[in-house]
Design a protein around this motif. Structure first.
Motif, mmCIF file in Angstrom:
data_model
loop_
_atom_site.group_PDB
_atom_site.id
_atom_site.type_symbol
_atom_site.label_atom_id
_atom_site.label_comp_id
_atom_site.label_asym_id
_atom_site.label_seq_id
_atom_site.Cartn_x
_atom_site.Cartn_y
_atom_site.Cartn_z
ATOM 1 N N PHE A 237 0.906 -1.142 -0.135
ATOM 2 C CA PHE A 237 0.023 0.051 -0.095
ATOM 3 C C PHE A 237 0.662 1.169 0.074
ATOM 4 N N PHE A 238 1.969 1.085 0.477
ATOM 5 C CA PHE A 238 2.839 2.265 0.622
ATOM 6 C C PHE A 238 3.308 2.922 -0.634
ATOM 7 N N LEU A 239 3.602 1.854 -1.739
ATOM 8 C CA LEU A 239 4.226 2.236 -3.043
ATOM 9 C C LEU A 239 2.915 2.900 -3.646
ATOM 10 N N LYS A 240 1.661 2.629 -3.546
ATOM 11 C CA LYS A 240 0.631 3.022 -4.197
ATOM 12 C C LYS A 240 0.068 4.514 -3.666
ATOM 13 N N VAL A 241 0.539 4.578 -2.236
ATOM 14 C CA VAL A 241 0.056 5.952 -1.454
ATOM 15 C C VAL A 241 1.092 7.093 -2.052
ATOM 16 N N ILE A 242 2.443 6.799 -2.009
ATOM 17 C CA ILE A 242 3.422 7.733 -2.595
ATOM 18 C C ILE A 242 3.241 8.186 -3.988
ATOM 19 N N GLU A 243 2.725 7.215 -4.755
ATOM 20 C CA GLU A 243 2.502 7.509 -6.293
ATOM 21 C C GLU A 243 1.417 8.924 -6.202
ATOM 22 N N ARG A 244 0.409 8.635 -5.467
ATOM 23 C CA ARG A 244 -0.807 9.454 -5.364
ATOM 24 C C ARG A 244 -0.495 10.788 -4.627
ATOM 25 N N MET A 245 -0.062 10.729 -3.476
ATOM 26 C CA MET A 245 -0.034 11.582 -2.609
ATOM 27 C C MET A 245 1.480 12.100 -1.902
ATOM 28 N N GLY A 246 2.412 11.537 -2.650
ATOM 29 C CA GLY A 246 3.836 11.754 -2.253
ATOM 30 C C GLY A 246 3.936 11.580 -0.706
ATOM 31 N N MET A 247 5.126 12.127 0.002
ATOM 32 C CA MET A 247 5.408 12.014 1.307
ATOM 33 C C MET A 247 4.667 12.814 2.445
ATOM 34 N N PHE A 248 3.772 13.601 1.802
ATOM 35 C CA PHE A 248 3.056 14.458 2.877
ATOM 36 C C PHE A 248 2.221 13.960 3.911
ATOM 37 N N PRO A 249 1.540 12.779 3.777
ATOM 38 C CA PRO A 249 0.853 12.341 4.953
ATOM 39 C C PRO A 249 1.793 11.784 6.004
ATOM 40 N N PHE A 250 3.069 11.265 5.557
ATOM 41 C CA PHE A 250 3.983 10.962 6.636
ATOM 42 C C PHE A 250 4.984 12.042 7.199
ATOM 43 N N VAL A 251 5.016 12.949 6.471
ATOM 44 C CA VAL A 251 5.488 14.326 7.251
ATOM 45 C C VAL A 251 4.736 14.810 8.163
ATOM 46 N N VAL A 252 3.491 14.947 7.859
ATOM 47 C CA VAL A 252 2.361 15.525 8.777
ATOM 48 C C VAL A 252 2.497 14.446 10.070
ATOM 49 N N TYR A 253 2.317 13.164 9.803
ATOM 50 C CA TYR A 253 2.386 12.325 10.798
ATOM 51 C C TYR A 253 3.813 12.185 11.896
ATOM 52 N N ARG A 254 4.674 12.591 11.176
ATOM 53 C CA ARG A 254 5.978 12.749 12.069
ATOM 54 C C ARG A 254 5.988 14.221 12.923
ATOM 55 N N LEU A 255 5.430 15.073 12.295
ATOM 56 C CA LEU A 255 5.394 16.283 12.961
ATOM 57 C C LEU A 255 4.558 16.174 14.253
ATOM 58 N N LEU A 256 3.159 15.456 13.980
ATOM 59 C CA LEU A 256 2.278 15.577 15.014
ATOM 60 C C LEU A 256 2.825 14.372 16.222
ATOM 61 N N LEU A 257 3.621 13.339 15.891
ATOM 62 C CA LEU A 257 4.297 12.588 16.907
ATOM 63 C C LEU A 257 5.190 13.306 17.501
ATOM 64 N N GLY A 258 6.162 13.958 16.978
ATOM 65 C CA GLY A 258 7.164 14.738 17.770
ATOM 66 C C GLY A 258 6.590 15.714 18.522
ATOM 67 N N VAL A 259 5.779 16.433 18.259
ATOM 68 C CA VAL A 259 5.213 17.541 19.185
ATOM 69 C C VAL A 259 4.417 16.924 20.112
ATOM 70 N N GLY A 260 3.526 15.850 19.799
ATOM 71 C CA GLY A 260 2.859 15.193 21.007
ATOM 72 C C GLY A 260 3.889 14.624 21.998
ATOM 73 N N LEU A 261 4.882 14.153 21.447
ATOM 74 C CA LEU A 261 5.847 13.201 22.364
ATOM 75 C C LEU A 261 6.477 14.440 23.372
ATOM 76 N N PHE A 262 6.724 15.718 22.781
ATOM 77 C CA PHE A 262 7.458 16.565 23.700
ATOM 78 C C PHE A 262 6.607 17.114 24.636
ATOM 79 N N ILE A 263 5.207 17.344 24.210
ATOM 80 C CA ILE A 263 4.164 17.749 25.076
ATOM 81 C C ILE A 263 4.327 16.535 26.316
ATOM 82 N N PHE A 264 3.992 15.381 25.993
ATOM 83 C CA PHE A 264 3.907 14.265 26.940
ATOM 84 C C PHE A 264 5.141 14.307 27.839
ATOM 85 N N LEU A 265 6.462 14.452 27.366
ATOM 86 C CA LEU A 265 7.785 14.323 28.101
ATOM 87 C C LEU A 265 7.687 15.603 29.126
#
Length: 268
Positions: A237-265
């Motif tokens: 599914f990853f190879l299909k997603v990046i063809e249509r949407m690029g890396m943007f969904p994974f960038v957003v996920y990383r930013l949300l995860l990183g910020v959320g983790l900082f808040i938790f810590l």
């Protein structure tokens, strides 16, 4: 480890191994955030071997073509696109294997913590976004040269040193910055994961077998199987997603995860 921990961690590893979001980070986080017992190197290796089997089966045709061409290149046939790709994969593997082995103790003591993961998750997420938006992305996997392969290989070292970077994420990012299109960057990242995971898995398997410590082989087998199933599904599914949407969904996920983790810590 309880059965539920084995299942959750194995599925996490399988689903995140080939996504640019860091499987190592997600395997470390449950112990840091949920208070689970750290699964340790043995389980990490077991689930990575499951992922290795998944990429070998999914790319079985490419792997077979590369291996046959590589061995044939020593004869009258000479070099072909596939044999050169085989050499580039070997070249890209050397930095991670050598430097990863020399620095493994440093990583285990200093880098496996949530603050490092939060920082690298955000920083390399932003770098992935930059590469996805700004890079030319015009080259195919067969247009790689040895210099580009070596640069991608050295970028893989960063992931070995700092959990949260993401091995697949940093190698895809470097591939994109060097001009590879998304499919080629992803496929080269997947193919070069094979010798790295195999080398690490073989080393730690030997350590387990030769040590006197008790090993729960049933737990390791369960983790490997679940990791294999989830990793195989993820690749498809990853190879299909990046063809249509690029890396943007994974960038957003990383930013949300990183910020959320900082808040938790900060509030923990």
């Amino acid at each position: 480890m309880s059965l539920i921990e084995i299942i959750v961690l194995a599925l996490i590893q399988g689903f995140t191994e080939f996504l640019p979001i860091s499987s190592s980070a997600h395997l470390i986080l449950p112990s840091q955030v949920l208070g689970w017992q750290d699964q340790g190197e043995a389980f990490d290796v077991a689930v990575h071997m499951g992922s290795l089997l998944a990429v070998l089966i999914y790319f079985r045709k490419e792997v077979a073509d590369i291996l046959m061409a590589w061995f044939a290149s020593f004869g009258k046939q000479g070099q072909t696109d596939d044999s050169r790709l085989g050499w580039y994969i070997i070249l890209a593997t050397i930095p991670a294997v050598v430097i990863g082995y020399l620095t493994k103790d440093f990583v285990e003591v200093y880098a496996r913590n949530a603050w490092v993961i939060a920082t690298t998750t955000i920083l390399f997420g932003l770098l992935l976004w930059y590469a996805d938006v700004k890079a030319q992305q015009t080259k195919t996997i067969y247009q790689l040269n040895w210099k580009s392969a070596l640069l991608i290989g050295f970028s893989q070292v960063i992931a070995a040193l700092f959990p949260g970077t993401s091995r697949s994420g940093i190698t895809m990012t470097t591939g994109l910055l060097l001009g590879l299109n998304k499919q080629s960057a992803a496929r080269f990242s997947f193919l070069m994961s094979i010798p790295v995971i195999l080398a690490a898995g073989s080393y730690y398997t030997y350590k387990l077998i030769s040590s006197e410590a008790t090993v729960d082989w049933g737990m390791l087998l369960t983790g490997s199987v679940l990791s294999f199933v989830s990793a195989f599904t993820c690749i498809h599914f990853f190879l299909k997603v990046i063809e249509r949407m690029g890396m943007f969904p994974f960038v957003v996920y990383r930013l949300l995860l990183g910020v959320g983790l900082f808040i938790f810590l900060m509030w923990a």
